[in-house]
Design an enzyme around this catalytic site. Structure first.
Site, PDB file in Angstrom:
ATOM      1  N   HIS A   1       2.962   0.120  -4.542  1.00  0.00           N
ATOM      2  CA  HIS A   1       2.001   0.927  -5.299  1.00  0.00           C
ATOM      3  C   HIS A   1       1.795   0.376  -6.717  1.00  0.00           C
ATOM      4  O   HIS A   1       0.704   0.496  -7.268  1.00  0.00           O
ATOM      5  CB  HIS A   1       2.417   2.394  -5.314  1.00  0.00           C
ATOM      6  CG  HIS A   1       2.078   3.082  -4.036  1.00  0.00           C
ATOM      7  ND1 HIS A   1       2.852   2.960  -2.903  1.00  0.00           N
ATOM      8  CD2 HIS A   1       1.023   3.858  -3.709  1.00  0.00           C
ATOM      9  CE1 HIS A   1       2.278   3.641  -1.922  1.00  0.00           C
ATOM     10  NE2 HIS A   1       1.166   4.196  -2.390  1.00  0.00           N
TER      11      HIS A   1
ATOM     12  N   TYR B   1      -4.687  10.945  -9.210  1.00  0.00           N
ATOM     13  CA  TYR B   1      -3.953  10.706  -7.956  1.00  0.00           C
ATOM     14  C   TYR B   1      -2.557  10.275  -8.346  1.00  0.00           C
ATOM     15  O   TYR B   1      -2.370   9.223  -8.958  1.00  0.00           O
ATOM     16  CB  TYR B   1      -4.648   9.630  -7.134  1.00  0.00           C
ATOM     17  CG  TYR B   1      -4.227   9.544  -5.680  1.00  0.00           C
ATOM     18  CD1 TYR B   1      -3.029  10.083  -5.216  1.00  0.00           C
ATOM     19  CD2 TYR B   1      -5.035   8.908  -4.759  1.00  0.00           C
ATOM     20  CE1 TYR B   1      -2.666   9.997  -3.895  1.00  0.00           C
ATOM     21  CE2 TYR B   1      -4.678   8.804  -3.428  1.00  0.00           C
ATOM     22  CZ  TYR B   1      -3.496   9.359  -2.997  1.00  0.00           C
ATOM     23  OH  TYR B   1      -3.135   9.267  -1.679  1.00  0.00           O
TER      24      TYR B   1
ATOM     25  N   TRP C   1      -2.915   1.279   5.473  1.00  0.00           N
ATOM     26  CA  TRP C   1      -2.036   2.013   6.386  1.00  0.00           C
ATOM     27  C   TRP C   1      -1.167   1.044   7.186  1.00  0.00           C
ATOM     28  O   TRP C   1       0.026   1.264   7.337  1.00  0.00           O
ATOM     29  CB  TRP C   1      -2.848   2.867   7.342  1.00  0.00           C
ATOM     30  CG  TRP C   1      -3.418   4.119   6.760  1.00  0.00           C
ATOM     31  CD1 TRP C   1      -3.174   4.659   5.532  1.00  0.00           C
ATOM     32  CD2 TRP C   1      -4.337   4.982   7.402  1.00  0.00           C
ATOM     33  NE1 TRP C   1      -3.887   5.812   5.372  1.00  0.00           N
ATOM     34  CE2 TRP C   1      -4.617   6.049   6.509  1.00  0.00           C
ATOM     35  CE3 TRP C   1      -4.966   4.979   8.643  1.00  0.00           C
ATOM     36  CZ2 TRP C   1      -5.485   7.088   6.825  1.00  0.00           C
ATOM     37  CZ3 TRP C   1      -5.837   6.008   8.958  1.00  0.00           C
ATOM     38  CH2 TRP C   1      -6.086   7.050   8.064  1.00  0.00           C
TER      39      TRP C   1
END
Length: 103
Positions: free
Chosen positions: A22, A41, A77
């Site tokens: 991240h 976020y 993903w």
């Protein structure tokens, strides 16, 4: 603004890897999130349980739902599937949370 919160889980030995990925979030992923109305976020980790708590603010629910089918999101993903609990399509196992208080 619509507020959303959700819970997910990463594997206990993958906390640092999750953070690293991240920290190096792909520019295309960042741009896609913004294009689909994400403003705030944040994701938080409980290191004792390996549970993640996500919070975001979006403009429109329908526009946000479109993120799941974008090519970059599908790629993300797949990239994350080896470090967290996922569904057969590599999407994270995620539970939407209900807001019960706001100051």
């Amino acid at each position: 603004m619509i507020k959303k919160a959700f819970a997910m889980k990463i594997y206990p030995d993958k906390h640092e890897e999750y953070r690293r990925r991240h920290d190096e979030l792909w520019p295309e992923m960042r741009e896609m999130l913004k294009e689909h109305g994400a403003h705030q976020y944040s994701i938080f980790l409980d290191p004792e349980t390996s549970k993640l708590f996500g919070y975001l603010e979006i403009e429109d629910e329908e526009r946000w739902k479109e993120t799941a089918s974008t090519v970059i999101n599908q790629k993300w993903w797949h990239y994350m599937a080896d470090i967290m609990e996922t569904n057969p399509d590599d999407s994270p196992v995620s539970k939407e949370l209900v807001q019960v208080f706001e100051l």
